[in-house]
Motif scaffolding. Structure first.
Motif, PDB file in Angstrom:
ATOM      1  N   GLU A  68     -17.749 -12.059   1.161  1.00 54.15           N
ATOM      2  CA  GLU A  68     -16.724 -12.947   1.699  1.00 54.15           C
ATOM      3  C   GLU A  68     -15.930 -12.221   2.778  1.00 54.15           C
ATOM      4  N   SER A  69     -15.743 -12.877   3.895  1.00 50.86           N
ATOM      5  CA  SER A  69     -14.965 -12.293   4.976  1.00 50.86           C
ATOM      6  C   SER A  69     -13.476 -12.559   4.830  1.00 50.86           C
ATOM      7  N   ASN A  70     -13.143 -13.478   3.942  1.00 52.53           N
ATOM      8  CA  ASN A  70     -11.732 -13.817   3.766  1.00 52.53           C
ATOM      9  C   ASN A  70     -11.113 -13.138   2.548  1.00 52.53           C
ATOM     10  N   VAL A  71     -11.703 -12.053   2.107  1.00 54.13           N
ATOM     11  CA  VAL A  71     -11.161 -11.303   0.972  1.00 54.13           C
ATOM     12  C   VAL A  71     -10.017 -10.450   1.474  1.00 54.13           C
ATOM     13  N   THR A  72      -8.908 -10.475   0.767  1.00 58.36           N
ATOM     14  CA  THR A  72      -7.756  -9.628   1.075  1.00 58.36           C
ATOM     15  C   THR A  72      -7.387  -8.826  -0.161  1.00 58.36           C
ATOM     16  N   PHE A  73      -6.713  -7.700   0.122  1.00 62.02           N
ATOM     17  CA  PHE A  73      -6.363  -6.796  -0.967  1.00 62.02           C
ATOM     18  C   PHE A  73      -4.872  -6.501  -0.915  1.00 62.02           C
ATOM     19  N   ASP A  74      -4.301  -6.279  -2.140  1.00 59.92           N
ATOM     20  CA  ASP A  74      -2.929  -5.807  -2.282  1.00 59.92           C
ATOM     21  C   ASP A  74      -2.962  -4.494  -3.044  1.00 59.92           C
ATOM     22  N   LEU A  75      -2.341  -3.460  -2.483  1.00 56.60           N
ATOM     23  CA  LEU A  75      -2.271  -2.148  -3.121  1.00 56.60           C
ATOM     24  C   LEU A  75      -0.884  -2.014  -3.743  1.00 56.60           C
ATOM     25  N   HIS A  76      -0.866  -1.633  -5.027  1.00 64.72           N
ATOM     26  CA  HIS A  76       0.379  -1.468  -5.754  1.00 64.72           C
ATOM     27  C   HIS A  76       0.541  -0.003  -6.133  1.00 64.72           C
ATOM     28  N   ILE A  77       1.668   0.578  -5.757  1.00 59.03           N
ATOM     29  CA  ILE A  77       2.053   1.930  -6.174  1.00 59.03           C
ATOM     30  C   ILE A  77       3.381   1.764  -6.899  1.00 59.03           C
ATOM     31  N   ASN A  78       3.280   1.789  -8.214  1.00 58.02           N
ATOM     32  CA  ASN A  78       4.425   1.404  -9.041  1.00 58.02           C
ATOM     33  C   ASN A  78       4.885   0.015  -8.596  1.00 58.02           C
ATOM     34  N   GLU A  79       6.129  -0.120  -8.213  1.00 61.51           N
ATOM     35  CA  GLU A  79       6.641  -1.417  -7.810  1.00 61.51           C
ATOM     36  C   GLU A  79       6.430  -1.679  -6.318  1.00 61.51           C
ATOM     37  N   ARG A  80       5.934  -0.664  -5.591  1.00 59.99           N
ATOM     38  CA  ARG A  80       5.744  -0.823  -4.148  1.00 59.99           C
ATOM     39  C   ARG A  80       4.416  -1.506  -3.886  1.00 59.99           C
ATOM     40  N   LYS A  81       4.458  -2.547  -3.030  1.00 61.81           N
ATOM     41  CA  LYS A  81       3.269  -3.342  -2.737  1.00 61.81           C
ATOM     42  C   LYS A  81       2.972  -3.273  -1.243  1.00 61.81           C
ATOM     43  N   PHE A  82       1.663  -2.983  -0.960  1.00 63.51           N
ATOM     44  CA  PHE A  82       1.140  -3.036   0.408  1.00 63.51           C
ATOM     45  C   PHE A  82       0.131  -4.184   0.429  1.00 63.51           C
ATOM     46  N   GLY A  83       0.512  -5.311   0.991  1.00 65.72           N
ATOM     47  CA  GLY A  83      -0.301  -6.508   0.877  1.00 65.72           C
ATOM     48  C   GLY A  83      -1.068  -6.865   2.124  1.00 65.72           C
ATOM     49  N   SER A  84      -1.960  -7.896   1.922  1.00 64.38           N
ATOM     50  CA  SER A  84      -2.778  -8.485   3.009  1.00 64.38           C
ATOM     51  C   SER A  84      -3.602  -7.425   3.745  1.00 64.38           C
ATOM     52  N   ILE A  85      -4.287  -6.610   2.969  1.00 64.37           N
ATOM     53  CA  ILE A  85      -5.137  -5.553   3.556  1.00 64.37           C
ATOM     54  C   ILE A  85      -6.542  -6.120   3.735  1.00 64.37           C
ATOM     55  N   LYS A  86      -7.077  -6.079   4.951  1.00 63.68           N
ATOM     56  CA  LYS A  86      -8.405  -6.630   5.244  1.00 63.68           C
ATOM     57  C   LYS A  86      -9.533  -5.633   4.982  1.00 63.68           C
ATOM     58  N   LYS A  87      -9.241  -4.334   4.847  1.00 66.44           N
ATOM     59  CA  LYS A  87     -10.264  -3.311   4.655  1.00 66.44           C
ATOM     60  C   LYS A  87     -10.162  -2.745   3.255  1.00 66.44           C
ATOM     61  N   THR A  88     -11.077  -1.864   2.947  1.00 69.54           N
ATOM     62  CA  THR A  88     -11.079  -1.235   1.616  1.00 69.54           C
ATOM     63  C   THR A  88     -10.389   0.115   1.651  1.00 69.54           C
ATOM     64  N   TRP A  89      -9.515   0.334   2.585  1.00 68.52           N
ATOM     65  CA  TRP A  89      -8.728   1.557   2.658  1.00 68.52           C
ATOM     66  C   TRP A  89      -7.442   1.274   3.406  1.00 68.52           C
ATOM     67  N   ILE A  90      -6.458   2.142   3.168  1.00 63.03           N
ATOM     68  CA  ILE A  90      -5.182   2.030   3.834  1.00 63.03           C
ATOM     69  C   ILE A  90      -4.625   3.421   4.060  1.00 63.03           C
ATOM     70  N   GLN A  91      -3.857   3.567   5.113  1.00 67.51           N
ATOM     71  CA  GLN A  91      -3.257   4.846   5.503  1.00 67.51           C
ATOM     72  C   GLN A  91      -1.748   4.654   5.643  1.00 67.51           C
ATOM     73  N   PHE A  92      -0.959   5.598   5.093  1.00 68.94           N
ATOM     74  CA  PHE A  92       0.494   5.486   5.191  1.00 68.94           C
ATOM     75  C   PHE A  92       1.097   6.882   5.163  1.00 68.94           C
ATOM     76  N   ASP A  93       2.345   6.974   5.627  1.00 66.82           N
ATOM     77  CA  ASP A  93       3.036   8.253   5.704  1.00 66.82           C
ATOM     78  C   ASP A  93       3.657   8.615   4.360  1.00 66.82           C
ATOM     79  N   LYS A  94       4.053   9.886   4.256  1.00 68.79           N
ATOM     80  CA  LYS A  94       4.602  10.383   3.002  1.00 68.79           C
ATOM     81  C   LYS A  94       5.973   9.791   2.696  1.00 68.79           C
ATOM     82  N   GLU A  95       6.677   9.324   3.731  1.00 65.69           N
ATOM     83  CA  GLU A  95       8.001   8.765   3.494  1.00 65.69           C
ATOM     84  C   GLU A  95       7.950   7.444   2.739  1.00 65.69           C
ATOM     85  N   GLU A  96       6.769   6.826   2.737  1.00 61.10           N
ATOM     86  CA  GLU A  96       6.660   5.516   2.129  1.00 61.10           C
ATOM     87  C   GLU A  96       6.296   5.584   0.650  1.00 61.10           C
ATOM     88  N   ILE A  97       6.041   6.736   0.129  1.00 61.10           N
ATOM     89  CA  ILE A  97       5.579   6.855  -1.247  1.00 61.10           C
ATOM     90  C   ILE A  97       6.281   8.000  -1.944  1.00 61.10           C
TER      91      ILE A  97
END
Length: 667
Positions: A68-97
């Motif tokens: 499916e091309s319309n699959v989206t992902f939400d990454l949860h780190i404790n209560e922090r949510k990174f939503g609407s991710i179109k790929k199977t990976w995500i990159q973020f800085d250390k200040e965000e976690i």
């Protein structure tokens, strides 16, 4: 009940329903169930840094059996949510976690109206490091050990590597695995796999992980790389040359090498960007043509594959020989050169002009190269000077000559000076040239001198011999003499040391003397015989003409006056017919004839005495009248006819006169 069984059950039930409305409701229900079933839970996420000192974090997960091309992902780190991710990976800085405390992480996938969630994982993000997969893997064989290297994930820290390998010829075999720590050297990881077969191809893949992080993760596997067998043999190269008016076309051909992918060709000249420039070509075929000048060139051909290179096949292309190599007193060293001109000085060591002993001057580095040449050019050393130009993209030689910066006299004498094939008048001499490194100048000629040490009378003789001649025949030697022979090389500066040899000339053989005398005697004998034979032939053909005997006039002083006053007697000659043939001659006539012969002999003696300056007539023949007196003494015994005959016989030869007497019978 499984979903499949439940669907079959509903389809059977649908057959019993007659109402269209009921059929539509059931269809919508099945569609909803189908959509819900398409959401498959993703894998648990992995969150990490690429390096221990990195500030960027990555989170990765996977989801199987979805297109499916319309699959989206939400990454949860404790209560922090990174939503609407179109790929199977995500990159973020250390200040965000939160990086130094344990956190819970999970991923929620959304497909249409359905969603599914991965299992939760607990991790300290600051302790987790996952390297990238190894890339740019290089390999080489060290006997039967395989050395692998790739770019280091961290320059300061080694890594742990897991290596899978198997032979390429057996792809169905299971992988063999080894795990080793790498060695780090200038941002490159190295690892050695031991006890392999260097003549076989292998499949290899590698993954790595940190040795410094508290929670290291294995990297992804590298792509499978093929490790070819080692190239143990150097290429078998053949070379052909063609002269092209100052340029040589050199065609190289070699046999294909197993496991070789490319070939590299290096030479000390260049056919592109010429002249006097080294070049390197990568070749994918087994034949190649390069263009070089008339100077010496070194060409190497190397086979290469991913595992390394073969030993180089080195071909020395010697300098093109010149028929009449001239001497150049001046070069273009002090003149400005254009971009297409190049000068070369090859130092000649016993005729060796290899490219290692060359000084080059081009317009690109004129000042620095000119200074280098002026500092390194040696006195008394022979150089082969070339002037090259670039003509149509190919190096072309326009001048070549021999050059000395400064000349001197030879340091050594001619080598191996020997004598052979001596005779009693000559001897052959041979020698080898003075080595060019010891000539110290242009050899103009050799000077050969000979001295007869057995005799002080013969002067010293010297001969000038061409510098290109290595043999000489010395002639006009004295047999059994002893000569001292010297040979020196001469340059424009002067003579060098002499090579000497002593000759003991062979004595002349006694047999030769006897042969000479025999031939001389035979010559005189043949000459005498031929002279006699010719005289006899001449007498046969041409009758001899009698020559009157004319006695030499010798003044004579008579002893007495009587002889002076003596007058010539005149005799009267009366001719009578001779005796007819057949008439017997009396005994007295024979005696008269004897007396006449005696008188003739006396006359001959008188003539001889007059020629020999004798004192007078002989005693036996004192006067012309002696014979007459003898005849008269016998007058009483002779008849008148006999007396007449005797007088006629006596007058036939008298006083040197010859009379032709013809009788009547002869008439």
């Amino acid at each position: 009940m499984s979903l499949r069984d439940y669907s079959l059950y509903l389809m059977e039930t649908l057959k019993c329903w007659s109402s269209l409305h009921e059929y539509i409701v059931v269809f919508l229900f099945l569609t909803t169930i189908s959509k819900g079933s398409a959401c498959e839970a993703p894998s648990s996420p992995e969150c990490f840094r690429r390096k221990t000192e990195a500030f960027v974090y990555w989170c990765e997960w996977s989801m199987m059996n979805t297109t499916e091309s319309n699959v989206t992902f939400d990454l949860h780190i404790n209560e922090r949510k990174f939503g609407s991710i179109k790929k199977t990976w995500i990159q973020f800085d250390k200040e965000e976690i939160i990086k130094n405390r344990n956190v819970h992480i999970w991923v929620e996938a959304h497909v249409g109206n359905s969603s599914c969630t991965s299992t939760k994982t607990s991790v300290v993000l600051g302790h987790t490091v996952k390297y990238e997969a190894p890339k740019d893997i290089s390999m080489s064989w060290l006997k039967n050990n395989l050395s692998l290297s790739w770019a280091a994930a961290e320059k300061k820290h080694p890594a742990s590597a897991e290596i899978l390998f198997r032979r390429d010829a057996r792809p169905t075999e299971s992988w063999e695995k080894i795990t080793k720590n790498t060695t780090s050297e200038t941002s490159i990881y190295h690892v050695i796999v031991e006890n392999l077969l260097k003549d076989s191809d292998y499949q290899v893949k590698i993954r790595q992980r940190s040795t410094q992080a508290p929670n290291p993760l294995w990297s992804d596997w590298s792509p499978v790389v093929i490790v070819p067998a080692e190239l143990e043999q150097k290429p078998e190269v053949t070379m052909m040359q063609r002269l092209l008016n100052g340029t040589r076309a050199v065609t190289l051909t070699w046999k294909p090498m197993p496991h070789a992918v490319t070939y590299s060709l290096n030479d000390t000249q260049s056919s592109s960007g010429c002249p006097c420039k080294k070049k390197r070509d990568l070749i994918h075929t087994t034949t190649y043509t390069t263009y070089v000048s008339y100077s010496a060139v070194s060409i190497s051909v190397i086979g290469a594959n991913a595992a390394g290179k073969s030993s180089p096949a080195i071909l020395q292309v010697p300098a093109e020989p010149a028929a009449d190599l001239q001497i150049c007193d001046k070069t273009l060293l002090d003149e400005d050169l254009d971009k297409k001109t190049c000068l070369e000085w090859y130092e000649l060591q016993d005729g060796d002009s290899r490219p290692e002993n060359v000084m080059t001057l081009t317009s690109r580095k004129r000042k620095r190269q000119r200074k280098h040449i002026e500092m390194n050019m040696k006195d008394y050393v022979r150089y082969l000077y070339y002037e090259h130009r670039c003509d149509g993209g190919k190096p072309k030689t326009v001048q070549m000559c021999l050059f000395y910066q400064k000349e001197g006299v030879p340091l050594k004498e001619p080598q191996d000076f020997i004598v052979f094939s001596e005779t009693h008048t000559s001897a052959n001499l041979s020698w080898k040239a003075i080595p060019s490194v010891d000539q110290q100048g242009f050899l103009t000629h050799y000077s050969l001198c000979s001295v007869n040490i057995s005799s002080q009378d013969e002067p010293k003789e010297c001969h000038n011999i061409s510098a290109s001649v290595m043999r000489y025949r010395l002639e006009n030697l004295t047999p059994a003499a002893k000569y001292n022979i010297s040979l020196v090389g001469v340059t424009r500066v002067g003579e060098g040391p002499a090579a000497t040899v002593t000759i003991d000339v062979l004595p002349e053989k006694l047999g030769n003397v006897w042969w000479s005398l025999s031939l001389l005697f035979l010559f005189f004998l043949l000459t005498t015989m031929c002279t006699c034979i010719l005289k006899r032939i001449k007498n046969k053909i041409f009758s001899p003409v009698p020559t009157p005997v004319i006695p030499d006039f010798i003044p004579y002083q008579p002893e007495s006056q009587d002889l002076i006053e003596r007058k010539e007697e005149v005799h009267e000659l009366t001719l009578h017919p001779l005796h007819p043939e057949g008439k017997s001659v009396p005994k007295d006539a024979e005696e008269t004839a004897v007396l006449v012969r005696q008188w003739d002999d006396c006359m001959d003696e008188d003539v001889e005495n007059e020629r020999g300056d004798s004192g007078g007539p002989s005693e036996d023949c004192s006067s012309p009248g002696s014979t007459e007196e003898a005849l008269r003494s016998r007058g009483g015994e002779m008849t008148d006819l006999e007396q007449v005959d005797n007088e006629i016989a006596m007058l036939i030869y008298r006083n040197g006169l010859v009379f032709d007497v013809q009788t009547e019978d002869s008439l």
